[in-house]
Design an enzyme around this catalytic site. Structure first.
Site, PDB file in Angstrom:
ATOM      1  N   VAL A   1       0.774  -1.243   0.045  1.00 51.91           N
ATOM      2  CA  VAL A   1      -0.105  -0.065  -0.101  1.00 51.91           C
ATOM      3  C   VAL A   1       0.883   1.167   0.034  1.00 51.91           C
ATOM      4  CG1 VAL A   1      -1.842  -1.295   1.172  1.00 51.91           C
ATOM      5  CG2 VAL A   1      -0.128   0.069   2.424  1.00 51.91           C
TER       6      VAL A   1
ATOM      7  N   ASP B   1      -4.019  -1.249  19.123  1.00 50.52           N
ATOM      8  CA  ASP B   1      -2.922  -0.266  19.238  1.00 50.52           C
ATOM      9  C   ASP B   1      -3.456   0.742  17.939  1.00 50.52           C
ATOM     10  OD1 ASP B   1      -0.454   0.891  19.588  1.00 50.52           O
ATOM     11  OD2 ASP B   1       0.750  -0.277  18.275  1.00 50.52           O
TER      12      ASP B   1
ATOM     13  N   LYS C   1      -3.910   4.103  16.272  1.00 54.50           N
ATOM     14  CA  LYS C   1      -3.467   5.465  16.481  1.00 54.50           C
ATOM     15  C   LYS C   1      -3.152   5.951  15.312  1.00 54.50           C
ATOM     16  CE  LYS C   1       1.401   3.381  17.194  1.00 54.50           C
ATOM     17  NZ  LYS C   1       2.369   3.264  17.931  1.00 54.50           N
ATOM     18  N   PRO C   2      -2.989   7.349  15.125  1.00 55.09           N
ATOM     19  CA  PRO C   2      -2.743   7.769  13.709  1.00 55.09           C
ATOM     20  C   PRO C   2      -1.696   7.201  12.862  1.00 55.09           C
ATOM     21  CG  PRO C   2      -3.211   9.660  15.142  1.00 55.09           C
ATOM     22  CD  PRO C   2      -3.039   8.453  16.134  1.00 55.09           C
TER      23      PRO C   2
ATOM     24  N   ASN D   1      -0.797   4.204  12.768  1.00 54.86           N
ATOM     25  CA  ASN D   1      -1.178   2.822  12.235  1.00 54.86           C
ATOM     26  C   ASN D   1      -2.478   3.103  11.259  1.00 54.86           C
ATOM     27  OD1 ASN D   1       0.993   1.535  13.679  1.00 54.86           O
ATOM     28  ND2 ASN D   1      -0.511   1.032  15.123  1.00 54.86           N
TER      29      ASN D   1
ATOM     30  N   ASP E   1      -0.818  -2.706  11.232  1.00 52.17           N
ATOM     31  CA  ASP E   1      -0.151  -3.157  12.662  1.00 52.17           C
ATOM     32  C   ASP E   1      -1.461  -3.930  13.375  1.00 52.17           C
ATOM     33  OD1 ASP E   1       1.758  -3.943  14.445  1.00 52.17           O
ATOM     34  OD2 ASP E   1       2.297  -1.677  14.847  1.00 52.17           O
TER      35      ASP E   1
END
Length: 240
Positions: A45, A96, A98-99, A101, A114
């Site tokens: 990606v 987990d 979060k921005p 990821n 992740d």
């Protein structure tokens, strides 16, 4: 090779193999290299981490969205909520979010990355502290405690908090300060620049007691979507 890293890699392959969603990067192959090391082949990606868009107003990825950055952020959040809801329905909690990821592609694609520390909703516990402290829900401080869909809802709310304030939910240079913030998880007093409806959504999503949060990622998504609709109506009234 590092055994925990190997386990995380294998876990991510198995979990993502069960999650068929456009915003979850598929795993194509899990095997071993000629040297005996684990080998995971996933779809490639391209894009930028969501964290970059939150903190860099001048990034080229903002082209075409300059007039409504908040709207774009909320659109990304909605797509992340959809992917996480699918995971929850398949019995998986990410843990987990979060921005960093979340990857945003140049054609609007959104990918949740992740899944290495994800756990099953039923029958699986982790005996160790896992996650990213700046976003963690209070129940995550106890590594042996149960986590469920509402733990991920908290993390989604912590991302929304960063969108609204450009600061993580639990800021601080000292780990003790961050841990105290996690343990308290008090409602945040947003300033006047943050729409009250969004502020209320964010505080509900990150409530200390999981029972006080949105019951699912889709419920959080729908609350944000309701705000977006109200916002559009208010803009029309203002123009009138």
């Amino acid at each position: 090779h590092c055994e925990p890293a190997v386990r995380a890699l294998v876990r991510e392959a198995i979990i993502t193999g069960r999650l068929d969603h456009p915003s979850i990067v598929p795993a194509y192959l899990l095997g071993r290299s000629d040297e005996g090391d684990p080998l995971l082949v996933m779809k490639r990606v391209e894009g930028v981490p969501w964290s970059t868009l939150i903190h860099d107003d001048d990034h080229p990825a903002w082209k075409g969205f300059e007039s409504d950055r908040l709207g774009r952020h909320l659109e990304i959040l909605g797509q992340v909520c959809n992917a996480i809801e699918l995971a929850h329905r398949r019995g998986v909690v990410h843990r987990d979010l979060k921005p960093e990821n979340v990857m945003v592609g140049d054609l609007g694609q959104v990918f949740v990355l992740d899944w290495g520390i994800a756990v099953a909703l039923e029958g699986e516990r982790s005996s160790m502290l896992a996650g990213t402290p700046a976003y963690m829900a209070p129940e995550m401080l106890d590594g042996s405690a149960d986590v469920d869909a509402r733990t991920d809802v908290y993390l989604l709310g912590a991302i929304l908090h960063e969108v609204l304030t450009r600061q993580p939910k639990h800021p601080g240079s000292l780990l003790s300060t961050v841990m105290l913030s996690i343990a308290r998880s008090e409602p945040y007093d947003y300033d006047a620049s943050v729409p009250r409806e969004l502020a209320a959504i964010c505080n509900r999503a990150t409530a200390f007691d999981p029972a006080d949060r949105f019951e699912s990622a889709i419920a959080l998504r729908d609350a944000v979507a309701d705000y977006v609709r109200h916002r559009g109506s208010m803009d029309l009234v203002s123009e009138g």
